[in-house]
Enzyme design. Structure first.
Site, PDB file in Angstrom:
ATOM      1  N   MET A   1      -7.995  89.490  51.019  1.00 17.11           N
ATOM      2  CA  MET A   1      -8.708  88.233  50.793  1.00 17.11           C
ATOM      3  C   MET A   1      -7.742  87.085  50.500  1.00 17.11           C
ATOM      4  SD  MET A   1     -11.781  89.177  51.333  1.00 17.11           S
ATOM      5  CE  MET A   1     -12.793  87.851  50.696  1.00 17.11           C
TER       6      MET A   1
ATOM      7  N   HIS B   1      -3.506  84.124  47.916  1.00 19.55           N
ATOM      8  CA  HIS B   1      -4.769  84.815  47.681  1.00 19.55           C
ATOM      9  C   HIS B   1      -5.882  83.807  47.426  1.00 19.55           C
ATOM     10  CE1 HIS B   1      -7.637  87.826  46.374  1.00 19.55           C
ATOM     11  NE2 HIS B   1      -6.774  88.762  46.721  1.00 19.55           N
ATOM     12  N   HIS B   2      -7.063  84.058  48.016  1.00 18.90           N
ATOM     13  CA  HIS B   2      -8.194  83.142  47.856  1.00 18.90           C
ATOM     14  C   HIS B   2      -8.676  83.096  46.406  1.00 18.90           C
ATOM     15  CE1 HIS B   2     -11.257  80.479  49.111  1.00 18.90           C
ATOM     16  NE2 HIS B   2     -11.492  80.982  50.301  1.00 18.90           N
ATOM     17  N   ALA B   3      -8.314  84.087  45.599  1.00 17.75           N
ATOM     18  CA  ALA B   3      -8.633  84.023  44.170  1.00 17.75           C
ATOM     19  C   ALA B   3      -7.891  82.882  43.491  1.00 17.75           C
ATOM     20  CB  ALA B   3      -8.278  85.345  43.485  1.00 17.75           C
TER      21      ALA B   3
ATOM     22  N   LEU C   1      -7.040  79.800  45.206  1.00 21.55           N
ATOM     23  CA  LEU C   1      -7.340  78.464  45.713  1.00 21.55           C
ATOM     24  C   LEU C   1      -8.291  78.550  46.894  1.00 21.55           C
ATOM     25  CD1 LEU C   1      -4.289  77.028  47.728  1.00 21.55           C
ATOM     26  CD2 LEU C   1      -4.911  79.418  47.648  1.00 21.55           C
TER      27      LEU C   1
END
Length: 538
Positions: A36, A153-155, A157
């Site tokens: 992700m 990581h999309h966690a 931004l």
């Protein structure tokens, strides 16, 4: 070289910093098949002196700018027993020899070969024990150009925060590169306070969850009112869905019905009903990725939008719909119902550049049941107006913070069941494809004096949506990145070519081909051998 991930200061001057609920979901939805992270692929003009030493100079350049973005220096600190979302804490050191790497393409170094490498790199998960980002300098491109791939990581931004991160890395004017260091770089990170212990993290997590619960309770009445205003008036109206779908606008020049709350429920569902038709895109995905790019002059897309009283995003969606229609027709698999796109909608306020995720997901018809490209654009234009009206009040009330007690266990379990059980192959899809439009810099960017020619985004496919099309505006261009599961969509470059042709059709000149559009070949270049790290590249 060893990386010290254990001893660090605290994320915000001594206080534990917790990720918001939306950020945490990207951690829990991750699996070996579905890493992700989001990224970007760039092509740079050769800097003065060529590519020799460029990777080492980039490593030193990033090391000097670590304090410009939280993403560079923070790592995850899991909550004891996984009871709640992890905390963000400072890493004591950032091993730039690991985070900034160097690879070389085999000859002849075509763009298709670079696509193949980026697809392979994007399939590899990030190391969660380190700060969640990586960069790769790609040498060996034709004409001496330099490729550059970055992922975060999309966690950490979303798309708009990614643009802010780019401002920390790139410059808006050319400047000379500093001398590259001879030794690998390990940058110390200054931080206040001691590394948080398990008890302290747990106590802070309990307080954070309590605050989230109170905040959600305070916002819940407003959220319920907003949803009721958008949805309840539409209940019982048989014509709502067809009105929002744009039925009156099937012919070019069709007038849009007033965008009032009575169509809110259908608008929130994308105007086409609860479920999307099943296609080859709506399957459980594998670990392998296929990547393709496309660049369209911004002026050309804007001219199409102005001629049809549409937005730039409407034109992007209409082109995506046209490309997917032709791709499915060629396979003999075009469904009678229109495809639906899942479309991220930003919740971020103007000026907010914080490194987190602030977005929700809406659905939009792609009008693939219409053969006429202009009728397709008009239907999307009218449906878009209704979705904007329906979301105006709802999105202001959507919480990005919610209690996370037990969410790690539940989220990981659901992700495992969804992937290993191949439920995407059995359950009807809610959307067929992800289409995202991110506003980017309007002026050219530079890295150590080298001018960036393209800014192609690389996003996330997932189980049930094997293709993600993301476009970012950059310096007078619309730069498209198409990332897909290679097993489901081995010919993603063919979709990119059909996307180029869809713009031609919207422009009223279907015979002009891909003129003015930097489209990839119909098939990727035959693989001679894998790109490998250059000597001394670590």
């Amino acid at each position: 070289m060893q990386h010290d991930a254990g001893d660090g200061g605290l994320a915000t001057g001594g206080a534990v910093g917790f990720m918001n609920g939306l950020d945490a979901l990207f951690l829990y939805l991750e699996s070996p098949e579905t890493p992700m992270h989001v990224g970007s692929m760039h092509v740079f003009e050769p800097p003065a002196g060529g590519a020799e030493g460029f990777a080492a100079a980039v490593r030193a350049h990033i090391g000097a700018r670590l304090d410009r973005a939280d993403v560079f220096t923070r790592r995850l600190a899991p909550m004891p027993l996984g009871l709640a979302n992890p905390a963000w804490v400072h890493a004591a050191e950032v091993d730039l020899d690991h985070h900034v790497r160097r690879m070389r393409l085999p000859e002849p170094g075509t763009l298709a070969q670079c696509h193949d490498l980026v697809g392979s790199l994007h399939a590899r998960p990030l190391d969660v024990s380190r700060p969640l980002w990586e960069m790769v300098v790609i040498e060996g491109l034709e004409a001496g150009r330099i490729g550059f791939y970055a992922k975060v990581h999309h966690a950490g931004l979303d798309g708009q925060a990614g643009v802010a991160l780019a401002q920390a890395v790139y410059d808006v004017a050319a400047r000379a590169a500093p001398p590259a260091p001879a030794q690998p770089v390990v940058s110390s990170v200054s931080a206040s306070g001691d590394a948080p212990g398990a008890v302290r993290v747990a106590a802070a997590g309990a307080r954070h969850n309590a605050a989230q619960l109170l905040g959600l309770g305070a916002r819940l009445p407003g959220l319920l009112r907003a949803v009721a205003q958008a949805v309840v008036p539409a209940l019982g109206r048989d014509d709502a869905a067809s009105a929002v779908a744009g039925a009156p606008a099937d012919a070019p020049g069709g007038a849009a019905a007033p965008a009032d709350a009575s169509g809110g429920a259908a608008a929130l569902l994308g105007g086409e009903g609860l479920l999307a038709p099943r296609t080859a895109l709506n399957v459980s995905i594998s670990r392998r990725r296929a990547f393709a790019t496309l660049s369209v002059p911004m002026a050309r897309a804007r001219a199409i939008a102005q001629r049809h009283d549409a937005s730039l995003n409407d034109v992007v969606l209409a082109a995506c719909g046209g490309a997917l229609r032709e791709w499915l027709l060629a396979r003999g698999e075009l469904p009678a119902e229109s495809l639906l796109a899942a479309m991220p909608v930003s919740l971020r306020r103007a000026g907010d550049t914080s490194s987190n995720t602030q977005a929700m997901m809406a659905r939009m018809t792609l009008a693939t049941d219409l053969a006429d490209p202009l009728a397709r654009l008009h239907r999307i234009r009218d449906a878009s107006a209704r979705i904007k009206g329906a979301l105006r009040d709802v999105k202001s009330a959507v919480p990005t913070e919610f209690p996370s007690l037990g969410l790690p266990w539940l989220g990981n379990a659901l992700a495992a069941v969804w992937g290993r059980g191949r439920l995407a192959n059995r359950l009807p899809p809610l959307a067929n494809v992800i289409v995202s439009n991110v506003p980017g810099p309007a002026v050219p960017l530079y890295l150590l004096g080298a001018r960036m020619l393209h800014y192609w985004p690389v996003s996330i496919p997932y189980h049930g949506v094997a293709l993600n099309i993301t476009v970012q505006s950059y310096a007078g261009s619309l730069d498209f990145g198409l990332i897909a599961c290679r097993r489901a969509v081995p010919d993603v470059d063919a979709i990119a070519l059909r996307l180029a042709q869809a713009f031609d059709a919207l422009d009223g000149d279907p015979e002009r081909g891909a003129a003015g559009i930097d489209a990839p070949p119909v098939r990727p270049a035959r693989r001679r051998r894998r790109a490998a790290p250059s000597r001394g590249a670590r």
